[in-house]
Design an enzyme around this catalytic site. Sequence first.
Site, short mmCIF file in Angstrom:
data_model
loop_
_atom_site.label_atom_id
_atom_site.label_comp_id
_atom_site.label_asym_id
_atom_site.label_seq_id
_atom_site.Cartn_x
_atom_site.Cartn_y
_atom_site.Cartn_z
CE LYS A 1 1.58 0.43 1.06
NZ LYS A 1 0.42 0.73 1.91
NE ARG B 1 8.73 5.43 10.81
CZ ARG B 1 8.64 6.63 10.23
NH1 ARG B 1 9.56 7.55 10.49
NH2 ARG B 1 7.67 6.90 9.39
CG ASN C 1 -6.75 -3.17 3.92
OD1 ASN C 1 -6.36 -3.75 4.94
ND2 ASN C 1 -7.99 -2.77 3.76
CD GLN D 1 2.78 11.70 1.00
OE1 GLN D 1 2.69 12.67 0.27
NE2 GLN D 1 3.10 11.82 2.29
NE ARG E 1 -6.35 0.49 5.53
CZ ARG E 1 -5.16 0.38 4.90
NH1 ARG E 1 -4.03 0.48 5.59
NH2 ARG E 1 -5.12 0.18 3.60
N PRO F 1 -1.62 2.74 -3.73
CG PRO F 1 -0.73 3.60 -5.70
CD PRO F 1 -1.33 4.02 -4.39
CD GLU F 2 -2.03 -3.23 -0.93
OE1 GLU F 2 -1.49 -4.36 -0.79
OE2 GLU F 2 -3.22 -3.03 -0.63
#
Length: 273
Positions: free
Chosen positions: A53, A125, A169, A70, A262, A2-3
Amino acid sequence: MPEGPEIRRVADRLARQLVGQSLESVWFAFPELAGEGASLEGHRVLSVESWGKALLIHFDNDRVLYSHNQLYGVWKLHRAANPPSTRRSLRVRLQAGGRVASLYSASDVSLWSAGQLEQHPFLSRLGPDLMSHGVTANDIEERLTSSRFRRRALGGLLLDQGFYAGIGNYLRSEMLFFAGLGPQLRPMDLESIQRSRLARVMRDVIHQAYREAGVTNQPGWIAHEKRQGLSRGHWRFAVFAREGLPCHACGEQIVRRMVTSRRLYYCPSCQAV
């Protein structure tokens, strides 16, 4: 995986059930958290937010529960007396008001104090979240022209969670298509009007995906596909996963290529090279 928009929708569902409620019971499957459940019981949930995410549940005792689904993690909401029928492994269970939020199959879960959250190895990050952090189109333009990002090819940059968190993606392909830009272009290669358009498109596409449960296509193009009896898999996207099919805008065949390992889909006619 999932985004950002999908995780934000999960956060909203959890918030509707949990925010303002005092926790009746808390259970963790992880040995390092096994003794922490009691420290949360009786405390209220203040907010639930997504950051890319990742998902963050804030409690009124200055604690924050971090989780990342994840590939396989999923939150399920249910009544306390009616747990879902599933073969997934239960990882977290939060009960409040006779209802339960259960996290299954996720392996990345930790409990933090709010003041130390910025030290989290993953969150530290991440760039800003396009939906949760009030990002404007002007903010995006400034970030595109910064020395850190201006020389990066867009095909890789948009997937860099240090640039903006939550773009995955399918969003990458859709954003580049609606901005009319090829994946090899860099922010420094663009005219000012192109950067402005990309900034607006990035915000518009991710917010549409959030509102419409992952749909990023234009209404007119969707209606055309539906009239032909095509399924959601055909009309959900403008270009993503449509290799060999005609572009909605110009009729050229959509092309698939691998960019940063990707798959990326684009229209060779509509997108500047």
